[in-house]
Design an enzyme around this catalytic site. Structure first.
Site, PDB file in Angstrom:
ATOM      1  N   THR A 167       0.836  -1.194   0.000  1.00 51.00           N
ATOM      2  CA  THR A 167       0.000   0.000   0.000  1.00 51.00           C
ATOM      3  C   THR A 167       0.872   1.246   0.000  1.00 51.00           C
ATOM      4  O   THR A 167       2.014   1.187   0.439  1.00 51.00           O
ATOM      5  CB  THR A 167      -0.838  -0.040   1.296  1.00 51.00           C
ATOM      6  OG1 THR A 167      -1.729  -1.107   1.183  1.00 51.00           O
ATOM      7  CG2 THR A 167      -1.568   1.240   1.579  1.00 51.00           C
ATOM      8  N   ARG A 195     -14.247  -6.908   0.248  1.00 51.26           N
ATOM      9  CA  ARG A 195     -13.525  -6.685   1.515  1.00 51.26           C
ATOM     10  C   ARG A 195     -12.992  -5.238   1.552  1.00 51.26           C
ATOM     11  O   ARG A 195     -12.449  -4.724   0.585  1.00 51.26           O
ATOM     12  CB  ARG A 195     -12.376  -7.680   1.603  1.00 51.26           C
ATOM     13  CG  ARG A 195     -11.451  -7.489   2.805  1.00 51.26           C
ATOM     14  CD  ARG A 195     -10.229  -6.686   2.440  1.00 51.26           C
ATOM     15  NE  ARG A 195      -9.225  -6.700   3.495  1.00 51.26           N
ATOM     16  CZ  ARG A 195      -8.161  -5.906   3.505  1.00 51.26           C
ATOM     17  NH1 ARG A 195      -7.965  -5.044   2.535  1.00 51.26           N
ATOM     18  NH2 ARG A 195      -7.279  -5.979   4.485  1.00 51.26           N
ATOM     19  N   THR A 217      -0.077   1.155   7.490  1.00 48.65           N
ATOM     20  CA  THR A 217      -0.062   0.133   6.442  1.00 48.65           C
ATOM     21  C   THR A 217       0.083  -1.227   7.121  1.00 48.65           C
ATOM     22  O   THR A 217       0.603  -1.316   8.228  1.00 48.65           O
ATOM     23  CB  THR A 217       1.083   0.371   5.437  1.00 48.65           C
ATOM     24  OG1 THR A 217       1.242  -0.791   4.610  1.00 48.65           O
ATOM     25  CG2 THR A 217       2.411   0.635   6.126  1.00 48.65           C
ATOM     26  N   GLY A 218      -0.369  -2.266   6.440  1.00 51.52           N
ATOM     27  CA  GLY A 218      -0.255  -3.609   7.009  1.00 51.52           C
ATOM     28  C   GLY A 218      -1.578  -4.346   6.939  1.00 51.52           C
ATOM     29  O   GLY A 218      -2.446  -3.996   6.127  1.00 51.52           O
TER      30      GLY A 218
HETATM   31  N1  ASP Z   1      -3.634  -1.928   4.950  1.00 50.46           N
HETATM   32  C1  ASP Z   1      -3.903  -2.427   3.631  1.00 50.46           C
HETATM   33  C2  ASP Z   1      -5.160  -3.264   3.664  1.00 50.46           C
HETATM   34  O1  ASP Z   1      -5.321  -4.065   4.559  1.00 50.46           O
HETATM   35  C3  ASP Z   1      -2.797  -3.236   3.065  1.00 50.46           C
HETATM   36  C4  ASP Z   1      -1.434  -2.624   3.188  1.00 50.46           C
HETATM   37  O2  ASP Z   1      -1.211  -1.714   3.959  1.00 50.46           O
HETATM   38  O3  ASP Z   1      -0.526  -3.061   2.485  1.00 50.46           O
HETATM   39  O4  ASP Z   1      -5.956  -3.130   2.771  1.00 50.46           O
END
Ligand code: ASP
Length: 284
Positions: A167, A195, A217-218
């Site tokens: 992301t 989702r 992020t995550g």
């Molecule tokens: N937080 C984002 C999600 O769960 C993914 C990411 O940060 O890479 O959609």
């Protein structure tokens, strides 16, 4: 001014030229008299257009082969706009910016795509060969029994092999007390259609206020449960430095869960990530 950009937790440090280029774009907007919000949007757009990152062009595919993207923007005047599961647009962050000016705060699914069309965003295919190959790999893992039940086994598998993150996000301090945050994502690699992750949810993937701005992020499912961005912001509000606050944010999660947080205040910034994360800082 201080600008921090990230290319998603899990993104290789070698990709840091992407966030750096985005931060410079963002800096140029501020220099030319643009607002912190304009700067954050411009920077995230640059990352959405970079197919190496999982946002805009290059977004990961859902199990059904579609790309459904989430994005959000927020500034320290308590303005917020977001889209979720939007399809077939080039820059979801720009649509989120338009939502900020609309009577709504968050628009999702077909409604978000329709909103984009009404706002003159032309149809665009963000699917890349890399994203198609990634879905193939994910499906063959599932077929091979490596991940037999998506949700059932989710907590038992090592997170890193389960989740493809990349992301993008940015936080901006214009040096005059104005802050903005922006984020955009294609989501994670193992995802049902419909989702929605943390990125478009206020207080979860994004938050900005009078003391600064935060972007996360995550694994969205874990970030949402802890309202990570607002919690980190509150720590800053109570006197922690942005670096201390970001590091504290990571302690809310199991070590194996990929999580990253960036933050800015008037004179300072913070970056913390549980795994590698391409990021860049521009401070003047
Ligand atoms: N937080 C984002 C999600 O769960 C993914 C990411 O940060 O890479 O959609």
């Amino acid at each position: 001014m201080i600008i921090v950009a990230h290319g998603g937790v899990g993104s290789r440090k070698a990709l840091a030229d992407g966030p750096l280029k985005a931060a410079k774009k963002s800096g140029a907007v501020l220099k030319n008299g643009g607002s912190a919000l304009d700067a954050a949007v411009a920077g995230v757009m640059a990352l959405e257009d970079d197919p190496r990152f999982n946002a805009g062009t290059g977004s990961v595919l859902r199990f059904d082969g579609t790309v459904q993207m989430d994005a959000a923007v927020m500034d320290s005047e308590n303005n917020y706009g977001a889209v979720a599961c939007i399809q077939r647009v080039k820059n979801p962050v720009l649509v989120a910016r338009k939502v900020m000016d609309s009577p709504h705060r968050l628009i999702c699914g077909d409604g978000a795509t329709q909103f984009a069309r009404v706002q003159n965003f032309p149809p665009y295919n963000p699917i890349t060969p890399k994203a198609i190959a990634n879905l193939k790999r994910v499906k063959s893992r599932i077929a091979a029994g490596k991940i037999p039940g998506w949700i059932k086994r989710f907590r038992k598998e090592p997170w890193r092999s389960m989740v493809g993150c990349d992301t993008v996000g940015m936080v901006v301090s214009d040096g005059k007390g104005n802050f903005a945050a922006a984020g955009s994502t294609g989501g994670t690699s193992y995802m049902l259609p419909g989702r929605i992750g943390d990125t478009p949810l206020i207080g979860c993937g994004i938050y900005a206020g009078k003391k600064g701005a935060v972007v996360a992020t995550g694994v969205g499912e874990e970030i949402i449960k802890r309202m990570l961005s607002k919690e980190v912001y509150e720590k800053i509000n109570r006197g922690l430095s942005p670096q201390q606050a970001c590091e504290w944010g990571l302690t809310l999660f199991e070590r194996t869960v990929p999580i990253g947080v960036i933050a800015v205040t008037l004179n300072n910034y913070g970056i913390a990530a549980s795994h590698q994360m391409a990021s860049a800082i521009l401070k003047k």
